[in-house]
Design a protein around this motif. Sequence first.
Motif, PDB file in Angstrom:
ATOM      1  N   LEU A 331       0.847  -1.195   0.000  1.00  0.00           N
ATOM      2  CA  LEU A 331       0.000   0.000   0.000  1.00  0.00           C
ATOM      3  C   LEU A 331       0.879   1.240   0.000  1.00  0.00           C
ATOM      4  O   LEU A 331       1.931   1.274   0.657  1.00  0.00           O
ATOM      5  N   SER A 332       0.448   2.267  -0.722  1.00  0.00           N
ATOM      6  CA  SER A 332       1.177   3.536  -0.736  1.00  0.00           C
ATOM      7  C   SER A 332       0.222   4.623  -1.200  1.00  0.00           C
ATOM      8  O   SER A 332      -0.845   4.361  -1.780  1.00  0.00           O
ATOM      9  N   GLY A 333       0.597   5.868  -0.948  1.00  0.00           N
ATOM     10  CA  GLY A 333      -0.220   6.995  -1.370  1.00  0.00           C
ATOM     11  C   GLY A 333      -1.530   7.065  -0.612  1.00  0.00           C
ATOM     12  O   GLY A 333      -1.630   6.656   0.555  1.00  0.00           O
ATOM     13  N   ASN A 334      -2.583   7.530  -1.284  1.00  0.00           N
ATOM     14  CA  ASN A 334      -3.905   7.660  -0.676  1.00  0.00           C
ATOM     15  C   ASN A 334      -4.745   6.433  -1.002  1.00  0.00           C
ATOM     16  O   ASN A 334      -4.921   6.070  -2.175  1.00  0.00           O
ATOM     17  N   ILE A 335      -5.280   5.813   0.030  1.00  0.00           N
ATOM     18  CA  ILE A 335      -6.138   4.641  -0.119  1.00  0.00           C
ATOM     19  C   ILE A 335      -7.532   5.031   0.372  1.00  0.00           C
ATOM     20  O   ILE A 335      -7.696   5.405   1.543  1.00  0.00           O
ATOM     21  N   HIS A 382      -2.921   8.381   8.819  1.00  0.00           N
ATOM     22  CA  HIS A 382      -1.640   8.293   8.119  1.00  0.00           C
ATOM     23  C   HIS A 382      -0.798   7.201   8.786  1.00  0.00           C
ATOM     24  O   HIS A 382      -0.425   7.318   9.959  1.00  0.00           O
ATOM     25  N   TYR A 383      -0.487   6.143   8.058  1.00  0.00           N
ATOM     26  CA  TYR A 383       0.246   4.995   8.596  1.00  0.00           C
ATOM     27  C   TYR A 383       1.687   5.011   8.065  1.00  0.00           C
ATOM     28  O   TYR A 383       1.920   5.251   6.864  1.00  0.00           O
ATOM     29  N   GLY A 396       7.998   3.029   4.880  1.00  0.00           N
ATOM     30  CA  GLY A 396       6.909   3.003   3.909  1.00  0.00           C
ATOM     31  C   GLY A 396       5.683   3.636   4.553  1.00  0.00           C
ATOM     32  O   GLY A 396       5.527   3.584   5.786  1.00  0.00           O
ATOM     33  N   SER A 397       4.811   4.209   3.769  1.00  0.00           N
ATOM     34  CA  SER A 397       3.653   4.890   4.350  1.00  0.00           C
ATOM     35  C   SER A 397       2.490   4.900   3.378  1.00  0.00           C
ATOM     36  O   SER A 397       2.654   4.704   2.159  1.00  0.00           O
ATOM     37  N   PHE A 398       1.313   5.124   3.930  1.00  0.00           N
ATOM     38  CA  PHE A 398       0.115   5.306   3.119  1.00  0.00           C
ATOM     39  C   PHE A 398      -0.918   6.045   3.958  1.00  0.00           C
ATOM     40  O   PHE A 398      -0.871   6.048   5.196  1.00  0.00           O
ATOM     41  N   ASP A 399      -1.839   6.706   3.272  1.00  0.00           N
ATOM     42  CA  ASP A 399      -2.938   7.421   3.925  1.00  0.00           C
ATOM     43  C   ASP A 399      -4.234   6.672   3.623  1.00  0.00           C
ATOM     44  O   ASP A 399      -4.580   6.462   2.454  1.00  0.00           O
ATOM     45  N   LEU A 400      -4.931   6.283   4.688  1.00  0.00           N
ATOM     46  CA  LEU A 400      -6.173   5.519   4.547  1.00  0.00           C
ATOM     47  C   LEU A 400      -7.360   6.420   4.878  1.00  0.00           C
ATOM     48  O   LEU A 400      -7.383   7.061   5.938  1.00  0.00           O
TER      49      LEU A 400
END
Length: 559
Positions: A331-335, A382-383, A396-400
Amino acid sequence: MHLLSASSVCVLLFIALLCQASALETVIGLYGETVEIPCNNVHIKAEDVKITKWKYDKGSAQSEGLLIMDKNQSISITATDEYRDRISMAPNSSLLLSAAKLTDQRAFICMVVTREDITEYPVNVVIYKTPAGLEISDKVEELEIGKLTKLGTCIAQDSNPAANITWLKNNKPLVADDKDIFIQTSVLVDPVTGLSTTSSTLEYSAEKEDTDAEFTCSTQHAMGSVLVSSPVTFTVTYSTENIILQVIAQDPLVEGDNVSLKCVADGNPPPTSFTFHLKGESVRMENTNTYTITNVSRDATGEYKCSLTDNPALVASAFITVNYLDINLNLSGNIVKSVGEALDLNLQTHASGEVKVSWTKDNVKLDKQPKFTKLTFSDSGHYVCTVTMGLLSQTGSFDLVVEGAPVIRRLSKQRGIDGQHKVLICEAEGSPKPAVTWSINGTSFDESPFMNGKITHKITVVPTANLTVTCSVTNDFGTDTKTLKVSSYQSDENDQTKLVVGVVVSLLVATVVVGLVGCVYMKKSKQGSWKTGEKENGSSEEEKKLEEKVEENSQKAEV
């Protein structure tokens, strides 16, 4: 010049001279300086002396006159030899002998003539001379371990008596052992001056520890003075016995860095040709002991070796680890997901060592990796995952964002501080942020920050009559509504009065009932005791329990 086998001959002659004059008074003079030879006539009055004469012993019971002083203090030099220009007489009748030589080492006689007697006072003269210098000559250029080598010759020139020389290493005397240390001494006597030159030659078998060692020679003259030569050092050579392979690189060594391999040998002089055994190839290096690998990759991890080109059996090795850390977060970016759905989260790591993984949500640390089997609005955020291995780190990061129709989770009310106002609270969830509306106008509004899909909205009202209030929440996905009955301030007071009276009456009725039941129970307990012959102790305990229950009910009634 005459060469003697050792300084012992000169020393023996010198000792013989002293023994010969042991019964005489001895005066020690310094070579080249003026010697004062006393005339020990202190017990004779000066007015009684007619003649004072100095002479010297020529040996074989013969003497030679030097000078005469009569009663009028008139001095006449009678010497016809080399003493004529070197002698004079002091006011105290002492003989002054200038430019002292070793040939002056003899007995000089002071003869005093009085009216009644003639007296002679012999004085023995000894001439000393310290060495003109002390130096190490004929020095070898280098010493080889285990090989007996002539290190050099220490020379003490022109002394009397002949100098005794001592060799020192780091200020500690060296003693000949006829194995690793040989010392040979010789003495040369100048036939003209009679002065001795001592030469001492040192043969030495060096050790590794002698590198930078300081060698000196010294002598202590009979006059007490000590002479020490300037220190000398020697290059100590020895073959290589051990080598090590040094790895020179950043810590940690990562892909893209350079790493140098340095082959260090303990020989002196050090070897100049090395062979580096790399992965799958050998590289020969001349006049350098270093090989550099540039832009290393993880494939460079492994064992490396180096050896002497002229002695391949002498090998050293080292293991090189190229550190790397790769992560793959699915996972990455906006989810953006809908509430109630499932979301698969997968993190894969590939590293050269053990890794540690940590997670945060909105900068707050989580206990473990999150799981999303059924998404809720509170899962939005924001993870960030952080993977570390030693000093290496990858993130690594992504926004849920969890979207869905709003839902009112709770609609409640509470009395204001003044007792007249009422605060209505509508707590809802939904995403995007729902709009909150009320079916009644309030005096003030308060809305909490929208966070994790949650929002709380408050209004303050002063109801004048009983009414039903509606809270509605709306976003792009739908609407939710709940109602709440709100009574006026006067109705609340009436309701409270009725409630208090009802509670009091209920408590009184409960107290009477409990009392009647207690009486009946006590009566039955006594009858049972008479019939069964039981002791009244048991009945007494039951009565206590009953009384406690009555008291407890009475306290409730008072509340």
